[in-house]
Design a protein around this motif. Sequence first.
Motif, PDB file in Angstrom:
ATOM      1  N   GLU A 118      83.526  10.833 146.288  1.00  0.00           N
ATOM      2  CA  GLU A 118      83.261  10.453 147.682  1.00  0.00           C
ATOM      3  C   GLU A 118      82.938  11.686 148.527  1.00  0.00           C
ATOM      4  OE1 GLU A 118      86.092   9.573 146.041  1.00  0.00           O
ATOM      5  OE2 GLU A 118      85.732   7.431 145.712  1.00  0.00           O
ATOM      6  N   THR A 167      86.020  15.243 145.300  1.00  0.00           N
ATOM      7  CA  THR A 167      86.008  13.886 144.758  1.00  0.00           C
ATOM      8  C   THR A 167      84.567  13.378 144.768  1.00  0.00           C
ATOM      9  OG1 THR A 167      86.267  12.852 146.918  1.00  0.00           O
ATOM     10  CG2 THR A 167      88.303  13.439 145.733  1.00  0.00           C
ATOM     11  N   GLU A 187      87.664  21.407 144.069  1.00  0.00           N
ATOM     12  CA  GLU A 187      86.996  20.370 143.291  1.00  0.00           C
ATOM     13  C   GLU A 187      86.887  19.146 144.193  1.00  0.00           C
ATOM     14  OE1 GLU A 187      84.929  19.198 140.156  1.00  0.00           O
ATOM     15  OE2 GLU A 187      85.903  21.139 140.231  1.00  0.00           O
TER      16      GLU A 187
END
Length: 176
Positions: A14, A12, A10
């Motif tokens: 960013e 982020t 998964e």
Amino acid sequence: MAIAGEFGLELTPEGRAALSMLDELEDIVVEVGYQADQMAIDGETSLAEIAYWNHYGTLHKDGSVMIPARPFMDALQKHPDELAEFSQQAASNLNTAETVASAIGAQASSMIQDAIRDEDWAPNAPITVEGGWMVNEYGKNGPVPVHIDGKGSTKPLIDTGTMRQQCGFRLMKGEK
């Protein structure tokens, strides 16, 4: 981004943004050097032609050297680590693929400009430095006498500064 999903990772926000920018960068080509529409001071000869002649050199009809090779465009191949490091920093510090590609293009152009200025190229020939009459064996109707205005310098590629100053880049999207 698909590869992260394949591994069950998964990302982020960013990380997704960074991968998205890299995906966009993949579709941008940075062309560095001279374009066919850039003209020399004479208004007739393209800078791309002059750059080619100077980079690879030219020969007289008898096979002797007319213009010695001065491979200034090889600056990028001579310093790949420097350009790669710059590219990584640009990708880490800039927000869009276009700004990253533009920064890389500007850096690459600068490296070529520095090579034109700083490398120890074969000096200009005496006729180029002092000027005078010579025969252009490649005239449209055969050999013709031509007058050369002396440049006054043995340093090649910098007479008017045009070759150095006009080295640039352009971004081409979706044209690999």
